[in-house]
Design an enzyme around this catalytic site. Structure first.
Site, mmCIF file in Angstrom:
data_model
loop_
_atom_site.group_PDB
_atom_site.id
_atom_site.type_symbol
_atom_site.label_atom_id
_atom_site.label_comp_id
_atom_site.label_asym_id
_atom_site.label_seq_id
_atom_site.Cartn_x
_atom_site.Cartn_y
_atom_site.Cartn_z
ATOM 1 N N THR A 93 0.110 -2.478 -0.548
ATOM 2 C CA THR A 93 0.791 -2.852 -1.791
ATOM 3 C C THR A 93 0.366 -1.874 -2.874
ATOM 4 O OG1 THR A 93 0.700 -5.164 -1.139
ATOM 5 C CG2 THR A 93 1.191 -4.698 -3.455
ATOM 6 N N LYS A 168 7.946 -5.924 -3.441
ATOM 7 C CA LYS A 168 6.620 -6.491 -3.147
ATOM 8 C C LYS A 168 5.904 -6.938 -4.421
ATOM 9 C CE LYS A 168 2.748 -7.560 -1.254
ATOM 10 N NZ LYS A 168 2.594 -8.874 -0.654
ATOM 11 N N LYS A 236 -4.929 -6.758 -8.904
ATOM 12 C CA LYS A 236 -4.312 -5.425 -8.738
ATOM 13 C C LYS A 236 -2.789 -5.546 -8.776
ATOM 14 C CE LYS A 236 -3.767 -4.191 -4.452
ATOM 15 N NZ LYS A 236 -2.756 -3.794 -3.517
#
Ligand code: NAP
Length: 282
Positions: A93, A168, A236
């Site tokens: 990701t 995503k 993140k």
């Protein structure tokens, strides 16, 4: 066809194992040595380094922690001396902009690239039932499709480079919101005398329950949160979503909560450990 796999963390290890089980020749590499041992016992080859792996394999997957990890693996090894015509697939990701950058880097080495991050945690990764969101050229997607069918129950080609990463970061925003909402709901009920096991039963049996709430129920009941998806990674991902333009009313509060939970020492526990942080914060 020889497959290479770089990054044997919680996700990469079980995903690579599925490639091996499907009968492909597999070479693996992880920064810290030792994580490849089980795969090697099952028939994979341990690559001496990134350059060797890229030279030997036709398609190379990366499943790494974050943008810096992926950039350093591509810049300092994978692309050095790689032959033309190979396909590199990043399933980590990362920011959509990083996927576009990697695609450009690959193009300058006459190598194809797909961003193909996944939705689903260690259990779906083990079962080969991930959802794979893909950005890149159609012919590269078609080449990778048999492998995506091994790794996931659904893969979707969403557009050009970066499209997979855009999808995503969007789905992980929903994951963060739902995780915090579930934690707040259980704590709220508990403070009014409702047992958490009963409250989770009410959630899971009703319209508000979902696979995520069902998956996280045992750890909330036990109060133990071994990382399937480390809390530091949702911080993140929320930052990546903001960088990619997320400007929604819940975005800042959710990022603030998970950042504070990480600062309180929960970064390496599962993201559902946010319930511990919120409980202690009261
Ligand atoms: P993880 O268990 O922490 O594994 C991270 C991997 O990245 C390890 O192989 C680690 O190597 C490697 N790495 C970290 N920094 C590196 C660097 N600078 N250079 C080379 N290698 C480096 O993470 P994970 O849970 O497998 O997640 C991997 C990716 O998938 C992340 O981007 C995450 O956001 C995403 N993801 C995770 C889940 C999940 O449920 N876990 C679900 C969907 C997506 P070492 O072993 O040497 O540290």
């Amino acid at each position: 066809m020889k497959i290479g796999w770089v990054g044997l963390g919680n996700m990469g290890n079980v995903m690579a194992a599925n490639i091996l089980k499907a009968g492909y020749e597999l070479q693996v590499f992880n920064r810290s040595r030792g994580k490849e041992d089980e795969l090697v016992s099952a028939g994979a080859v341990s690559a001496a380094g990134l350059e060797e792996l890229a030279r030997d394999c036709d398609i190379v997957f990366t499943m790494l922690a974050d943008d810096n990890a992926v950039k350093s693996v591509y810049e300092d090894g994978l692309l050095s001396g790689i032959g033309q015509g190979k396909l590199l697939i990043d399933m980590s990701t990362v920011a959509p902009a990083t996927s576009v950058y990697l695609a450009g880097l690959c193009q300058s080495h006459a190598v194809s690239f797909l961003d193909a991050p996944v939705s689903g945690s260690v259990q779906p990764a083990t079962e080969g039932t991930l959802i794979i969101m893909v950005g890149g050229e159609s012919e590269d997607y078609q080449q990778a499709l048999p492998l995506f069918e091994v790794l996931g129950k659904l893969s979707l080609h969403l557009g050009g480079h970066g499209a997979g990463s855009s999808a995503k970061v969007a789905i992980n925003y929903l994951l963060a919101v739902q995780t915090q909402a579930l934690a707040e709901t259980v704590l709220f009920a508990q403070r009014n005398g409702i047992d958490k096991e009963r409250m989770l039963q009410i959630v899971n049996e009703g319209a508000c329950g979902n696979k995520m709430s069902q998956l996280k129920t045992p750890s909330i009941i036990k109060g133990e949160f071994p990382a399937a998806f480390a809390l530091k990674y949702i911080v993140k991902d929320l930052k990546l979503a903001k960088q990619a333009g997320l400007d929604a009313p819940l975005a800042n509060p959710v990022l603030d909560t998970f950042s504070a939970a990480m600062q309180s020492g929960l970064g390496n526990e599962d993201l559902m450990a946010v319930v511990k942080y919120l409980d202690n914060k009261k």
